[in-house]
Enzyme design. Structure first.
Site, short mmCIF file in Angstrom:
data_model
loop_
_atom_site.label_atom_id
_atom_site.label_comp_id
_atom_site.label_asym_id
_atom_site.label_seq_id
_atom_site.Cartn_x
_atom_site.Cartn_y
_atom_site.Cartn_z
CD GLU A 1 2.63 -8.56 -5.51
OE1 GLU A 1 3.28 -9.35 -4.81
OE2 GLU A 1 2.52 -7.35 -5.27
CG HIS B 1 5.63 -5.91 -4.61
ND1 HIS B 1 4.36 -5.67 -4.15
CD2 HIS B 1 6.37 -4.86 -4.20
CE1 HIS B 1 4.32 -4.53 -3.51
NE2 HIS B 1 5.53 -4.00 -3.52
CE LYS C 1 -12.39 -7.13 -21.79
NZ LYS C 1 -13.69 -6.66 -21.28
N GLY D 1 0.84 -1.20 0.00
CA GLY D 1 0.00 0.00 0.00
C GLY D 1 0.87 1.24 0.00
CB CYS E 1 5.36 -4.18 0.17
SG CYS E 1 6.08 -2.59 -0.17
CE1 TYR E 2 1.18 1.23 5.31
CE2 TYR E 2 -0.43 -0.56 5.48
CZ TYR E 2 0.02 0.70 5.86
OH TYR E 2 -0.69 1.42 6.78
CG ASP F 1 -16.15 -8.85 -19.94
OD1 ASP F 1 -15.22 -9.46 -20.48
OD2 ASP F 1 -16.02 -7.77 -19.35
#
Ligand code: XMP
Length: 519
Positions: free
Chosen positions: A179, A177, A375, A51, A78-79, A236
């Site tokens: 991710e 991170h 998506k 964050g 992280c945060y 979608d």
């Protein structure tokens, strides 16, 4: 299930995606409701996201420290790592300089060596992670003192505590991170954490079998009941309608509201793909008159959106009442789900941005089979289902359609002019092979009349603007540097083929400060 507590990181959704790809369910929650969620659901592990705030500042987001008393493993990223340290008695300070990008993480055990596993091996959290690896950083602050019971397992040149763990309590913290794809072994670290949480790793591949299961799950949930779905022709809603059609066949009615605000050929494409090819039960409702009436004398863009949303609901509601459906199918995808409130799979309708807030008295149960997907994954499902590229690869199109590309009041005449010009823009850009490189490309009816000359006569005509954008998401964009000869061709064709137009301009503004659409 993993509960992912969001402190406002740009990559919270990416963490969720990675966790889900490893076969775990994941729910994103705000810190304020975290404890409540943990009590209500079966949560096996908690991830605290990154964050932008600083934990030592007064207004910074925090979480009820009770989450550390529940016996559930926690991973702070992280945060999240800084907050965990802050709440458990460690210390966080502002770093001397901000650090963005790659850093080499070196594993080492310092601090209380006794809490290392007896074999001296690394903790399970670092299984399969080499002594040195490159990780992606994005932070200003850093932990300088770890809480009691924690051990530091990794450092970087600038960070003394890049990986920390309290193995006994199953608390883990990393400053980088895992991710993002640039972090080596990021997936392995998340996998290790999920295993610690007792989650069985099952890498999810979107393939034929996966789609078959998705269809089977929908069939099991809907049984013999009827469902209704708003089909706009966008990616979608097209994918979700086809999925549900494969599950329950004629018990699904897809409603396509022809607002008259669509691009040239939209209704025909929809008819040929869904009605003729897939033999789906599609109700094409001609509501052109209703929409034009609702837009009469409306000039303000927000008012236009409201008028369109309201008319859509009225038209849709009328059809829904005749069908006696129990379920409403929507093509909500993961980025639309900011925070999933209520139960996981269904909820009573209150309001929803896709359909503009359906009235509560419709009392339909909402089904959102795509709410866990991004998506690109939705496109993959669509391809497996055999949807043609002209549906799968289409550019994003705003809900209020051409109405937000006509500045000023929307009339049938203006729509007609815009549609013709827009078709030329599309045709020429696609002919030049640039379609796939661009986020969007379209024409705008500017509402500006200028003086021109045609056949030696003064001609006061309309101005069409061309907008072509390069972007990877909807947050920022740059105008496309289209070749001059292509712009020349488009402009010449428009002024020759659309008699009302005598001037064509090219929009050379980036986003920000401009938005992609003109309204
Ligand atoms: P802006 O104009 O905000 O657009 O830069 C970003 C992206 O969103 C699309 N857009 C909309 N989509 N309803 C939608 O479903 C809307 O009201 C709407 N307004 C803009 C736009 O086409 C672009 O891709």
């Amino acid at each position: 299930m993993i509960l992912l507590i969001d402190f406002g990181s740009q990559t919270t959704h990416l963490i969720a995606r990675r966790v889900r790809e490893l076969g775990s369910e994941v729910e994103i929650a705000t810190p304020e409701v975290a404890v409540q969620k943990i009590r209500a659901e079966e949560i096996q592990g908690i991830i605290l996201s990154g964050g932008p705030a600083a934990v030592f500042e007064k207004q910074s987001p925090t979480v009820n420290p009770e989450i550390f008393e529940l016996g559930i493993p926690v991973l702070g990223i992280c945060y999240g790592q800084q907050l965990m340290c802050h709440l458990l008695g460690g210390e966080v300070v502002a770093g001397r300089k901000r650090e963005y990008g790659p850093a080499v993480v070196r594993q080492q055990a310092t601090g209380d060596k006794r809490s290392l596993r007896p074999s001296g091996l690394r903790p399970q959290f670092l299984e399969g992670i080499p002594d040195e690896f490159t990780a992606w950083m994005s932070h200003g602050d850093q932990v300088i003192k770890i809480p009691e019971g924690f051990v530091t397992y990794g450092t970087t040149e600038t960070i003394p505590h890049a990986i920390i763990a309290n193995e006994k309590r199953k608390f883990y913290g990393i400053q980088f991170h895992p991710e993002v794809v640039h972090t080596e072994f990021g997936e392995q670290i998340l996998k290790n954490f999920l295993e610690i949480c007792g989650i069985k790793i099952k890498k999810q591949e979107i393939d034929g079998e996966f789609v078959e299961n998705l269809i089977k799950n929908i069939r099991d949930s809907l049984g013999e009941e009827k469902a209704i779905c708003a089909l706009s022709g966008g990616v979608d809603s097209s994918v979700v309608a086809l999925l549900v059609h494969k599950a329950i066949g004629k018990n699904l009615t897809s409603v396509y509201v022809d607002s008259g605000l669509m691009r040239e050929g939209e209704t025909e494409t929809l008819r040929s793909v869904f009605q003729q090819h897939y033999k789906m039960n599609v109700d094409i409702v001609d509501a052109k008159k209703e929409f034009l009436k609702a837009l009469k004398k409306v000039v303000d863009p927000e008012q236009k959106r409201k008028a369109i949303g309201k008319t859509f609901i009225e038209v849709f509601d009328n059809v829904a009442k005749k069908i006696y459906a129990k379920f409403l199918v929507q093509g909500t995808i993961y980025p639309d789900v900011i925070e999933s409130a209520g139960s996981k799979h269904s909820q009573k309708i209150k309001s929803h941005h896709n359909v503009g807030g359906l009235p509560e008295e419709m009392n339909l149960i909402l089904i959102e089979p795509l709410r866990n997907f991004y998506k690109d994954e939705v496109r993959k499902i669509g391809r497996i289902l055999g949807l043609p590229d002209e549906i799968i690869e289409r550019q994003p199109f705003p809900g209020p359609a051409l109405a937000v590309r006509i500045i000023g009041e929307v009339t049938e005449e203006k729509l007609e002019i815009l549609r013709k010009a827009d078709k030329i823009v599309l045709e020429e850009i696609e002919k030049a092979g640039l379609g796939k490189k661009l986020w969007q490309y379209f024409a705008v009816f500017t509402g500006i009349k200028t003086t021109g000359v045609r056949g030696d006569q003064r001609f006061y005509g309309e101005t069409i603007a061309i907008r072509a954008i390069e972007a990877t998401d909807a947050m920022s964009a740059s105008f496309a540097k289209l070749p001059y000869d292509l712009l020349d061709k488009i402009s010449t064709r428009i002024v020759n083929e659309v008699p009302e137009v005598n001037r064509v301009v090219y929009d050379i503004t980036n986003k920000p400060p401009a938005t992609m659409e003109w309204e």
